[in-house]
Design an enzyme around this catalytic site. Sequence first.
Site, PDB file in Angstrom:
ATOM      1  CB  THR A 170      -1.079   3.224  -0.695  1.00 20.89           C
ATOM      2  OG1 THR A 170      -0.299   2.294  -1.417  1.00 20.89           O
ATOM      3  CG2 THR A 170      -1.240   2.768   0.726  1.00 20.89           C
ATOM      4  NE  ARG A 198       7.297  -3.738  -3.198  1.00 16.86           N
ATOM      5  CZ  ARG A 198       6.550  -2.717  -2.807  1.00 16.86           C
ATOM      6  NH1 ARG A 198       5.271  -2.874  -2.606  1.00 16.86           N
ATOM      7  NH2 ARG A 198       7.073  -1.532  -2.605  1.00 16.86           N
ATOM      8  CB  VAL A 199       5.623  -7.651   1.482  1.00 18.12           C
ATOM      9  CG1 VAL A 199       4.880  -6.867   2.561  1.00 18.12           C
ATOM     10  CG2 VAL A 199       4.898  -8.965   1.192  1.00 18.12           C
ATOM     11  CG  ASP A 201       5.304   1.395   2.878  1.00 17.59           C
ATOM     12  OD1 ASP A 201       5.200   1.075   1.681  1.00 17.59           O
ATOM     13  OD2 ASP A 201       4.605   2.261   3.418  1.00 17.59           O
ATOM     14  N   GLY A 224       7.528   1.986  -1.192  1.00 17.04           N
ATOM     15  CA  GLY A 224       7.621   1.169   0.015  1.00 17.04           C
ATOM     16  C   GLY A 224       9.032   0.964   0.514  1.00 17.04           C
TER      17      GLY A 224
END
Length: 304
Positions: A170, A198-199, A201, A224
């Site tokens: 990331t 899916r999401v 952090d 996350g």
Amino acid sequence: MKPSLIVHGGAWNIPDDLVEACRAGCERALEVGMALLARGADALVAVEEAICVLEDDPVFDAGRGAHLNRVGEIELDAIIMNGTTLDAGAVAAVTGVRNPIRLARRLLDTGPEMMVVGAGARRFADEQRMPICDPSELVVPRERAAWERWRDHPDAALSDFATPSTAGDTVGAVAIDARGHMAAGTSTGGTLCKRPGRVGDSPLIGCGCYADDEVGAASCTGLGEAVMRVVLAKTAVDRLRGGEAPDSVAGYATALLRRRGRGTGGLILLDRTGTAAVAHTTTRMAYAYVGADGAVVAGPSRMA
Ligand code: ASP
């Protein structure tokens, strides 16, 4: 006020053959952001442009080069936060957008909502006449191969992340400009073979990113679900409020991520004097900033 910027390209077990590329990518993003700040640009502009450089660099899990989800698609998440107003713009699970940080910035500027997801985020991109690309343009051969290797074992891909040995690169940036305004941003393709929709952090205010002119700002990376458990960015920024040194706060935050979040990762941090800190629980983290003596400090360390 002397402007300051710190960028990151993820915390994971970066293999020897990617060390130089990760480091060089962070240094390029730092250079672009610092040049803007030196010309008087706002912290938000420096963060957005630095993150765009990282999203465009296929070595990172953001924009082009992002991980594929379980069904072989790329769904991107991004956030940018204004430390002056505490407003944020965030997008999640968006497809076909090459630079989700620009879409997040557009939402921050237009408001009043702070987050849009999935089809709604894509619709917002269309409304804003943002460039849309064919989703296949974001896929690089390295990620196609990783997906082929892990798609039948998606849970193993995730637990391997926690060990950690799967890519988790990331990207993020944190800046303070000449007027003392702070901003932070984070952008990601999420975890390899994640469940569609899916999401993590990264696009969540307080988890993957937080900025408050009164105190400081942070951008996080790592598993996350672990970062979310301890609301890592806000936890770190709050801790700066007591005047604790950024290095010490970063160390506290990553220890908390390991102990209470039960996962691995890292974060970058600036306090409101522009002092930078970075900490990670992983073997390596990609980052770059300008140190107090004016020299660039970057990681992962160059290979001997
Ligand atoms: N935090 C990101 C996520 O879980 C992944 C990473 O930082 O590498 O979506």
